[in-house]
Design a protein around this motif. Structure first.
Motif, short mmCIF file in Angstrom:
data_model
loop_
_atom_site.label_atom_id
_atom_site.label_comp_id
_atom_site.label_asym_id
_atom_site.label_seq_id
_atom_site.Cartn_x
_atom_site.Cartn_y
_atom_site.Cartn_z
N TYR A 47 0.82 -1.21 0.00
CA TYR A 47 0.00 0.00 0.00
C TYR A 47 0.86 1.27 0.00
CZ TYR A 47 -3.20 -3.74 0.40
OH TYR A 47 -3.87 -4.90 0.10
N TRP A 157 -8.31 -2.73 8.30
CA TRP A 157 -8.69 -1.56 7.52
C TRP A 157 -10.00 -1.04 8.09
CZ3 TRP A 157 -6.05 0.51 3.30
CH2 TRP A 157 -5.02 -0.27 2.75
N GLN A 160 -15.80 -1.45 5.21
CA GLN A 160 -15.90 -1.43 3.75
C GLN A 160 -17.26 -0.94 3.26
OE1 GLN A 160 -12.86 -2.91 1.92
NE2 GLN A 160 -12.34 -2.08 3.94
N ARG A 180 -14.29 -3.27 -9.41
CA ARG A 180 -12.95 -3.70 -9.00
C ARG A 180 -13.02 -4.62 -7.77
NH1 ARG A 180 -9.75 -2.00 -4.05
NH2 ARG A 180 -7.73 -2.89 -4.51
N SER A 219 -14.52 -0.80 -0.78
CA SER A 219 -13.29 -0.64 -0.01
C SER A 219 -13.54 0.34 1.13
CB SER A 219 -12.15 -0.16 -0.92
OG SER A 219 -10.92 -0.24 -0.23
#
Ligand code: PCA
Length: 339
Positions: A47, A157, A160, A180, A219
Motif C-alpha cells: 500500500y 482496515w 468497507q 474492481r 473498499s
C-alpha cells in the motif's frame, strides 16, 4: 557468522575506516546516517507510502532498530515497489524477502481460512473485528507455520463500503458495471450483484479509475482517499460489510536465524504495532469519510432496498464460506460467538 561473511564485514569495516566514510555515517549501502547494521531486512508492503498501514510499518521498523540496538534493521518498500501486492506472500515464503505485509484475505483462494475477515457482516465494528481476530489467530498461526511463515501482527482496515458514480437504489443499479475486486470475496460479491469483477491492486486503482477500467468498487474510506477517488466517482455507501486485515509475516528460516535480542524485539514491536495500528485505523475511519465529503462526495448508508440486497448476498457468501472452511471455520465462528 560464517567465515566468509566475517571476512566480508571486516573488509567493509576496514574500507569504511580507511576512506573515512564511517565517521560521516555512511553505511555499506551508501545512505547517509545509517550505521553498520548486523542485519538488514527488506520489507515489501503493498500500500502507498502515506497509507496508515505503511506509516505503522515504518514505526514498527524504527521500534525494531531501537529495541535491537541496531542488530536488525527493516527497510519498508511501499506501494508494491519491491514486490507487487500479489507477489509478497510468495516472496516471503520462498525467502526472496525475509519479511513483508499483505492483505490477509487476498489468499482466500489458497485456503478459505484466510478469508475469515471478509465474511459479510460477520464482524462489522472494530470491537467485533478484535474478537474475530482473537478467535482466528491460533488457527491462522498454525496454517502459516505449515507454509513456512511466522505471523507477527495484524491491523484492520476501516469498514468497507461501496463506491459508485451514480445513485444506487438497489444492487440492480450495479448490473454490468466494471467492479474492481481485491480478493475472492469482493469478486464473488460483484458477481452476485450482477457486476463484472476486475481484480486490481490498490497501487493501480487510481489509474484503473482514470482509464475507465473500473466503474465501482468496495473498499474503505482509506483506500478511496489514497486513490483520490473523488476525481472519478461521486458516492460512497457506508455498508460496513467487514474490516479486512493486513498482516505482517516473516520467513521461518530467516526468523530462526535471528539472535535472541532481535527476535524478542520483533515480538515486542509487533505487539506495539498491532495495538497502535488498530487504534490509528479506528481514529482515522471517520476522518477519511470527512475527507471524501470535503471533496464533494455524497456519503450515505445504503437505502433499505440496497441494504436488503447486500444482506441477501451476504447470507449466500456466509453459507459458502462456512461450507468451504470446514472444521477450522466452525471453530473460529464458535469461539468468536462466545466472546
Ligand atoms: N483497502 C484495500 C483492501 C481493503 C481496503 O480497505 C484495497 O482496497 O485494496
Amino acid at each position: 557468522m560464517t567465515r566468509v561473511s566475517r571476512i566480508r564485514s571486516l573488509t567493509a569495516a576496514a574500507l569504511l575506516a580507511t576512506t573515512g566514510l564511517a565517521s560521516m555515517g555512511f553505511g555499506p549501502s551508501g545512505h547517509p546516517g545509517r550505521a553498520l547494521a548486523a542485519e538488514r531486512w527488506d520489507m515489501p508492503v503493498a500500500y502507498p507510502e502515506t497509507n496508515f498501514h505503511t506509516e505503522n510499518a515504518k514505526k514498527f521498523a524504527a521500534c525494531e532498530k531501537d529495541t535491537s540496538k541496531g542488530a536488525l534493521e527493516l527497510v519498508v518498500h511501499s506501494n508494491g515497489s519491491l514486490f507487487k501486492g500479489n507477489e509478497i506472500k510468495r516472496a516471503v515464503q520462498t525467502g526472496q524477502a525475509p519479511i513483508g505485509e499483505r492483505l490477509l484475505s487476498a489468499h482466500e483462494n489458497e485456503n478459505p481460512l484466510f478469508g475469515f475477515d471478509a465474511v459479510p457482516f460477520l464482524a462489522s465494528s472494530y470491537d467485533a473485528s478484535d474478537k474475530l481476530w482473537r478467535a482466528a489467530r491460533p488457527s491462522l498461526e498454525k496454517l502459516l507455520d505449515r507454509q513456512n511463515l511466522v505471523l507477527l501482527y495484524s491491523v484492520p482496515w476501516p469498514p468497507q463500503g461501496i463506491y459508485a458514480k451514480k445513485e444506487l437504489k438497489s444492487a440492480a443499479d450495479l448490473k454490468g458495471l466494471k467492479f474492481r475486486s481485491y480478493n475472492a470475496a469482493t469478486a464473488k460479491m460483484a458477481e452476485l450483484m450482477g457486476a463484472a469483477p476486475v481484480q486490481i491492486e490498490a497501487a493501480e486503482l487510481s489509474q484503473a479509475l482514470a482509464t475507465g477500467v473500473v466503474e465501482g468498487f468496495i473498499s474503505s474510506g482509506a483506500t478511496g482517499y489514497d486513490s483520490k477517488v473523488w476525481e472519478q466517482l461521486d458516492r460512497w455507501y457506508d455498508a460496513q460489510a467487514w474490516l479486512p486485515r493486513n498482516y505482517v509475516l516473516v520467513n521461518k528460516a530467516a526468523w530462526s536465524g535471528l539472535d535472541g535480542t532481535s527476535k524478542k524485539a520483533l515480538q515486542d514491536c509487533a505487539a506495539k504495532a498491532e495495538a497502535e495500528g488498530t487504534a490509528r485505523s479506528k481514529e482515522l475511519a471517520d476522518w477519511y469519510v470527512e475527507q471524501l465529503k470535503a471533496k464533494g462526495m455524497k456519503v450515505e448508508p445504503p437505502s433499505p432496498p440496497l441494504k436488503a440486497d447486500l444482506e441477501r448476498i451476504g447470507q449466500t457468501m456466509t453459507g459458502d464460506w462456512v461450507a468451504k472452511a470446514g472444521e477450522d471455520g466452525k471453530t473460529i465462528v464458535e469461539a468468536y460467538k462466545k466472546m
